[in-house]
Write an enzyme that holds these catalytic residues in place. Structure first.
Site, PDB file in Angstrom:
ATOM      1  CD  GLU A 269      -2.572   0.891   2.837  1.00 38.92           C
ATOM      2  OE1 GLU A 269      -2.445  -0.168   3.500  1.00 38.92           O
ATOM      3  OE2 GLU A 269      -3.765   1.490   2.964  1.00 38.92           O
TER       4      GLU A 269
ATOM      5  CE  LYS B 197      -7.575   1.134   3.077  1.00 43.29           C
ATOM      6  NZ  LYS B 197      -6.094   1.050   4.061  1.00 43.29           N
TER       7      LYS B 197
ATOM      8  CB  CYS C  52      -4.458  -2.616   4.065  1.00 46.90           C
ATOM      9  SG  CYS C  52      -3.494  -3.335   5.617  1.00 46.90           S
TER      10      CYS C  52
ATOM     11  CB  SER D 280      21.358  -1.021  35.603  1.00 47.09           C
ATOM     12  OG  SER D 280      20.265  -1.998  35.283  1.00 47.09           O
ATOM     13  N   GLY D 281      22.619  -3.925  34.940  1.00 48.05           N
ATOM     14  CA  GLY D 281      22.852  -5.485  35.436  1.00 48.05           C
ATOM     15  C   GLY D 281      21.137  -5.607  36.099  1.00 48.05           C
TER      16      GLY D 281
HETATM   17  N1  ATP Z   1      24.666   1.461  37.931  1.00 48.90           N
HETATM   18  C1  ATP Z   1      23.784   1.752  36.632  1.00 48.90           C
HETATM   19  N2  ATP Z   1      24.656   1.672  35.499  1.00 48.90           N
HETATM   20  C2  ATP Z   1      24.259   1.914  34.354  1.00 48.90           C
HETATM   21  N3  ATP Z   1      23.092   2.372  33.957  1.00 48.90           N
HETATM   22  C3  ATP Z   1      21.988   2.278  35.059  1.00 48.90           C
HETATM   23  C4  ATP Z   1      22.457   1.858  36.479  1.00 48.90           C
HETATM   24  N4  ATP Z   1      21.438   2.236  37.106  1.00 48.90           N
HETATM   25  C5  ATP Z   1      20.501   2.501  36.517  1.00 48.90           C
HETATM   26  N5  ATP Z   1      20.816   2.729  35.176  1.00 48.90           N
HETATM   27  C6  ATP Z   1      20.040   2.850  34.002  1.00 48.90           C
HETATM   28  O1  ATP Z   1      18.702   3.458  34.187  1.00 48.90           O
HETATM   29  C7  ATP Z   1      17.801   2.581  33.960  1.00 48.90           C
HETATM   30  C8  ATP Z   1      16.555   2.397  34.695  1.00 48.90           C
HETATM   31  O2  ATP Z   1      17.040   1.635  35.780  1.00 48.90           O
HETATM   32  P1  ATP Z   1      15.844   0.596  36.519  1.00 48.90           P
HETATM   33  O3  ATP Z   1      16.303  -0.121  37.653  1.00 48.90           O
HETATM   34  O4  ATP Z   1      14.515   0.923  36.081  1.00 48.90           O
HETATM   35  O5  ATP Z   1      16.274  -0.730  35.177  1.00 48.90           O
HETATM   36  P2  ATP Z   1      17.119  -1.988  35.346  1.00 48.90           P
HETATM   37  O6  ATP Z   1      17.989  -1.737  36.371  1.00 48.90           O
HETATM   38  O7  ATP Z   1      17.911  -1.955  33.875  1.00 48.90           O
HETATM   39  O8  ATP Z   1      16.116  -3.073  35.275  1.00 48.90           O
HETATM   40  P3  ATP Z   1      15.371  -3.471  36.635  1.00 48.90           P
HETATM   41  O9  ATP Z   1      14.094  -2.344  36.643  1.00 48.90           O
HETATM   42  O10 ATP Z   1      14.830  -4.942  36.462  1.00 48.90           O
HETATM   43  O11 ATP Z   1      16.083  -3.262  37.893  1.00 48.90           O
HETATM   44  C9  ATP Z   1      18.606   1.166  33.332  1.00 48.90           C
HETATM   45  O12 ATP Z   1      17.874   0.357  32.695  1.00 48.90           O
HETATM   46  C10 ATP Z   1      19.858   1.767  33.086  1.00 48.90           C
HETATM   47  O13 ATP Z   1      19.680   2.031  31.779  1.00 48.90           O
HETATM   48  N1  GLN Z   2      -3.216   0.001   6.291  1.00 46.71           N
HETATM   49  C1  GLN Z   2      -4.220  -0.694   6.912  1.00 46.71           C
HETATM   50  O1  GLN Z   2      -5.391  -0.321   6.439  1.00 46.71           O
HETATM   51  C2  GLN Z   2      -4.168  -1.628   8.291  1.00 46.71           C
HETATM   52  C3  GLN Z   2      -5.173  -2.430   8.547  1.00 46.71           C
HETATM   53  C4  GLN Z   2      -5.198  -3.316   9.564  1.00 46.71           C
HETATM   54  N2  GLN Z   2      -6.087  -3.212  10.350  1.00 46.71           N
HETATM   55  C5  GLN Z   2      -3.672  -3.932   9.620  1.00 46.71           C
HETATM   56  O2  GLN Z   2      -3.353  -3.309  10.915  1.00 46.71           O
HETATM   57  O3  GLN Z   2      -3.309  -4.634   9.209  1.00 46.71           O
END
Ligand code: ATP
Ligand code: GLN
Ligand code: DND
Length: 700
Positions: free
Chosen positions: A47, A117, A177, A360-361
Site C-alpha cells: 500500500e 480505498k 489492506c 545496570s545489570g
Molecule cells: N548502575 C547503573 N549503571 C548503568 N546504568 C544504570 C545504572 N542504574 C540504572 N541505570 C540505567 O537506568 C535505567 C533504569 O533503571 P531501572 O532500575 O529501572 O532498570 P534496570 O536496572 O535495567 O532493570 P530493573 O528495573 O529490572 O532493575 C537502567 O535500565 C539503566 O539503563
Molecule cells: N493500512 C491498513 O489499512 C491497516 C489495516 C489493518 N488493521 C492492519 O493492521 O493490518
C-alpha cells in the site's frame, strides 16, 4: 474453459521509506524486474509504496502527490520493457476535493485503473481518515483526467472500483489492506462475480500475535470460503516511525498457502512467485453450490479490458506451485525478531555508528542489550545464508558487515555500568559479565564525584545538602533523581564523544530501557536514562520482558543471565544497608510487575477506567485477594497513573509492539493533567463495602 489457464504471479515486500522517492522507485522497479525474470505476469506491491505508507501529515503537502505522479510516470515507462506484466502499485491520488489512498494498475506502458480505498483504517496507531477520503460510490467508475504536465501518453484513466480483465481473460479485483479486516470485504463481491485474482496491497505493522490473525484467519480465510487466488503484499521495515511493518507477503489459492516472504528478514526487497492453475479455482467454487446460487443473485460489477496477455505458456509439464505450511512464531519468539529488525533498520538509516547503553545489570537494560545482540545475530545470519546476494541491508555506513555476531556487537554496542555508592557488587558483576557474553564494548565508571559536585552547587544557594535520613521525602527523592539524571547527561556525552577515543567516525544512538509498567505508574525519573534516542522495549510489559529473557536464556549460554532473571528489580538509588540492596521496585510501587501487567492490559486495550477495572479484577483476583485489597490496588494504580501521566509525554520513541502500549505520542491519546478520581474511587469503596457485606451474609 481452455485447459491452459495457468498464471505465474508475484508478490513482493519492499523496505520503502517515507518520502524517499528515488529509493522507493528503485526498490519497486527492482522487484518488478525480478518478478519478470522469474516468469511472473503479475507483480503486486504494498500500500502507498511510491511515497511510503507512513507519510502522515506529509499527505497534506501537494509535494507528496506531485512526486508520486512523477515516479508513477517512470514506472509506466519501465512497464513497456516488462511486456505483458501487470504491475500493481500504490500512491495517493486527488479526485475532486479529496485525497484517496489508491492502487494503480499499469501494463505495457498504460495505466489501466486507479482504485480508491473504501474502508480506511483508524484503529491502533492508524489515522487514515485524517488524510484520506473513503470511496463512497461503490462499484462505479469515472473518467479521471491525467494532468498533462506529467507527460503520460493517455489523457484519461478509469477511476473507481471495477474488475479489470486481460486480453486472455484473467480477471482481477482489488482490496486495500483494511478492506480485508472490515466486516464487508470487497473480495466477497469480486469472488461472487467469478474474479480470478484478488490483489491486496497492505501497510500492516507488527503487533505481537497479529500475524496469526492476518495470515491464518484473514488472508487464508478469504479464499477458504469463496475460492480464488489472493495476493497479499505488505511493507517491511520501520518506514521512519515507531512501527515495524513485518512483510509476510503471501500467495494463496483456495485456502492454501503457496508462497510467503519471511516476517522479519532484513533485505530491502524480496519477491516470491507461484505458478497456479486458474481452473482449480473454477472447480473449487463450482463445488460450493450455495455460493453459486449466491453468485447468481449478486450485483454485476463493471469490467475494464486491458491490452496484455498474462497466461503462462511454459511447457504443459512445468510443475505447479505446491502448498506450504504457514510459518507461525510464538509471541516471545516475535520479540526476538521484531525489535532487533527494527533496530537494524533504524541504525542503518540514522547513519549513526552504533548504540550506547547504560547497562545496570537489571532486567530492563539487559533485555535491551540482548535485543542488540539478537540484531547482530540476525544480520550476520542473513549474510551467511545469502553469500551470493548483495543487499543494502548488509551494509552499515558504506561498509559490508561480517559474519561474526560477536564481532559486530563489539563494533557497534557500547555499554557502561555507571555505579554509585548505592550500587551493589552483584549488579556491577552481572553487567560486566553480560557485556562480555554478548561481545559488547564495556566500561565501568563511578558517578559519585558528579553527584557530589552538583549537590555542592545546590548547597552554595541553599546552605544545606538533601539527606537520605531526612523526614522530608522531597530530600530523599531529589537525591535519587539527581543520580538518575546524571546518568542521562553522561550517556549523551559518551554517545557523542567516545568514538573519538577509538578513532572511529560518527556518534552513537542512546538506547532507552523503560518498560510499559514502570512508565504507566511513573516509576522513573523524568529526563533520566528513560530519555534516550530510541527504546526497543518501551511498549513491552515487565512480564513479557521476563519471558523474553528466559526464552533467550534457553537458546544462549550466557553466564549471568539466569542471575539477572532471578534478581529482584531495584533502582539501586538508596543507600545500601550492610553492603546489601534494600530498595525494591515492587515494594515501592505497591504492586507487583505481574499485577501491573494485568492492569495495563485492562486499561488498554481493555478500556477500563477505575471502576470498570475494579469490577473486572474481582472476577480474576477474588478470593485470592479480598474485595478491599483489590479496591486498594486499583486506587493505588490509578493514583500513581494520574500523578505521573505527564511523564508519558516525554517518553522515548519506542518500538510499537503492543496494543497495551502507553505511547502518548502516537498510540494512547489521553490527557496528562488529571483530577483526583475521587468520584470513581468512592464508587469502588462503596462496592467494596457492599460486596464484603454480601460475603459475610452468605457465609453465615
Ligand atoms: N548502575 C547503573 N549503571 C548503568 N546504568 C544504570 C545504572 N542504574 C540504572 N541505570 C540505567 O537506568 C535505567 C533504569 O533503571 P531501572 O532500575 O529501572 O532498570 P534496570 O536496572 O535495567 O532493570 P530493573 O528495573 O529490572 O532493575 C537502567 O535500565 C539503566 O539503563
Ligand atoms: N493500512 C491498513 O489499512 C491497516 C489495516 C489493518 N488493521 C492492519 O493492521 O493490518
Ligand atoms: N502534572 C504535571 N505535569 C507536568 N509535570 C509535572 C506534573 N506533576 C509533577 N510534574 C513534574 O515532574 C517532576 C517530578 O518527577 P520526577 O523528577 O521523575 O520525580 P518523582 O516522580 O517524584 O520521583 C521519581 C520516582 O521514580 C522512582 N525512580 C527514581 C529513579 C529511578 C527509578 C528507576 O526505576 O530506575 C525509579 C523513584 O523512586 C520515584 O518514585 C517535577 O519536575 C514536577 O514538577
Amino acid at each position: 474453459m481452455a485447459w491452459n489457464r495457468r498464471i505465474n504471479v508475484a508478490v513482493c515486500t519492499v523496505n520503502n521509506w517515507v518520502l524517499d522517492f528515488v529509493g522507493n522507485k528503485e526498490r519497486i522497479l527492482k522487484t518488478c524486474q525480478e518478478a519478470y525474470e522469474n516468469g511472473a505476469h503479475v507483480r503486486l506491491g504494498p500500500e502507498l509504496e511510491i511515497c511510503g505508507y507512513g507519510c502522515s501529515d506529509h499527505y497534506f503537502e501537494l509535494d507528496t502527490e506531485w512526486h508520486s505522479w512523477e515516479i508513477l510516470r517512470e514506472i509506466v515507462e519501465e512497464s513497456i520493457k516488462l511486456k505483458d506484466m501487470l504491475i500493481v502499485t500504490g500512491m495517493p491520488v486527488r479526485y475532486k476535493l479529496g485525497l484517496y489512498n489508491c492502487l494503480v494498475s499499469v501494463a505495457n506502458g498504460k495505466i489501466i485503473n486507479i482504485c480508491p480505498k473504501i474502508a480506511l483504517c483508524d484503529d491502533d496507531i492508524y489515522r487514515e481518515s485524517r488524510y484520506f477520503i473513503s470511496w463512497k460510490h461503490g462499484f462505479k467508475i469515472v473518467d479521471y483526467e491525467l494532468d498533462p504536465s506529467y507527460g503520460f501518453e493517455q489523457k484519461t484513466v478509469p477511476f473507481g472500483r471495477t474488475i479489470i480483465t486481460s486480453l486472455d481473460g484473467v480477471s482481477f479485483g482489488f482490496e486495500i489492506c483494511e478492506e480485508l479486516w472490515t466486516a464487508k470485504s470487497p473480495s466477497v463481491d469480486y469472488a461472487l462475480q467469478g474474479v480470478d485474482i484478488i490483489c491486496n496491497a497492505s501497510g500492516s505493522h507488527h503487533v505481537l500475535g497479529k500475524s496469526h490473525q492476518r495470515i491464518n484467519q484473514l488472508v487464508l480465510g478469504a479464499t477458504r470460503k469463496l475460492g480464488g487466488i489472493y495476493l497479499y503484499s505488505n511493507h517491511r521495515g520501520c518506514d521512519g516511525d515507531r512501527v515495524y511493518y513485518d512483510g509476510m507477503s503471501s500467495i494463496v489459492q483456495n485456502g492454501k498457502l503457496y508462497a510467503q516472504i519471511n516476517q522479519f528478514d532484513i533485505e530491502e526487497t524480496c519477491v516470491v512467485t507461484s505458478l497456479l492453475d486458474l481452473n482449480d479455482t473454477t472447480t473449487f467454487r463450482a463445488k460450493i453450490s450455495s455460493s453459486c446460487q449466491e453468485s447468481s443473485r449478486s450485483e454485476m460489477l463493471p469490467t475494464i479490458h486491458f491490452d496484455a496477455k498474462l497466461l503462462d505458456h511454459s511447457p504443459p509439464s512445468t510443475p505447479l506451485a505446491k502448498p506450504i505450511r504457514t510459518r507461525q512464531r510464538s509471541e516471545v519468539d516475535e520479540l526476538c525478531h521484531g525489535p532487533p529488525a527494527w533496530l537494524w533498520n533504524y541504525l542503518r538509516r540514522s547513519k549513526a555508528s552504533g548504540f550506547f547503553l547504560p547497562l545496570s545489570g537489571g532486567q530492563d537494560s539487559t533485555a535491551v542489550a540482548l535485543m542488540v545482540r539478537l540484531m547482530c545475530e540476525k544480520v550476520t545470519q542473513a549474510i551467511r545464508d545469502n553469500p551470493d546476494r548483495d543487499d543494502p541491508a548488509y551494509y552499515l555506513n558504506g561498509k559490508k558487515v561480517g559474519t561474526d555476531p560477536g564481532k559486530l556487537c563489539n563494533e557497534i554496542l557500547y555499554t557502561c555500568y555507571m555505579g554509585s555508592e548505592n550500587s551493589s557488587q552483584e549488579t556491577r558483576n552481572a553487567s560486566a559479565s553480560l557485556a562480555d557474553d554478548i561481545g559488547a564494548n564495556h566500561s565501568s565508571i563511578l558517578i559519585d564525584v558528579a553527584v557530589r559536585a552538583i549537590l555542592t552547587i545546590f548547597e552554595t544557594s541553599f546552605k544545606f545538602i538533601p539527606s537520605f535520613f531526612s523526614d522530608d521525602n522531597r530530600e530523599i527523592m531529589s537525591l535519587q533523581n539527581v543520580q538518575a539524571r546524571i546518568r542521562m547527561v553522561l550517556a549523551y556525552l559518551y554517545a557523542q564523544a567516545s568514538l573519538i577515543y577509538y578513532k572511529k567516525p560518527g556518534g552513537l544512538l542512546v538506547l532507552g530501557t523503560s518498560n510499559v509498567d514502570e512508565s504507566l505508574v511513573g516509576y522513573l525519573t523524568k529526563y533520566d536514562n528513560s530519555s534516550a534516542d530510541i527504546n526497543p522495549i518501551g511498549s513491552i510489559s515487565k512480564h513479557d520482558l521476563r519471558e523474553f529473557l528466559s526464552y533467550v536464556n534457553e537458546s544462549h549460554s550466557f553466564q549471568h543471565l539466569q542471575w539477572i532473571i532471578d534478581s529482584i528489580p531495584t533502582a539501586e538509588l538508596r543507600p545500601l544497608v550492610e553492603g546489601k540492596v534494600v530498595q525494591s521496585d515492587e515494594e515501592e510501587i505497591g504492586l507487583t510487575y505481574n499485577e501491573l501487567s494485568v492492569i495495563g492490559r485492562l486499561r488498554r486495550p481493555g478500556c477500563r477506567g477505575p471502576y470498570g477495572l475494579f469490577m473486572r479484577l474481582i472476577t480474576c483476583w477474588y478470593p485470592q485477594y479480598t474485595y478491599a485489597e483489590i479496591g486498594e490496588k486499583v486506587i493505588r494504580f490509578y493514583k500513581r497513573y494520574a500523578i505521573n501521566r505527564h511523564k508519558a509525554t516525554i517518553s522515548t520513541p519506542a518500538y510499537h509492539a503492543n496494543a497495551y502500549s502507553n505511547d502518548d505520542h502516537r498510540n494512547d491519546h489521553r490527557p496528562f493533567l488529571y483530577p483526583d478520581f475521587e468520584y470513581q474511587f468512592n464508587k469502588i469503596r462503596k462496592s467494596v463495602e457492599e460486596l464484603t457485606a454480601d460475603e459475610k451474609n452468605t457465609s453465615h
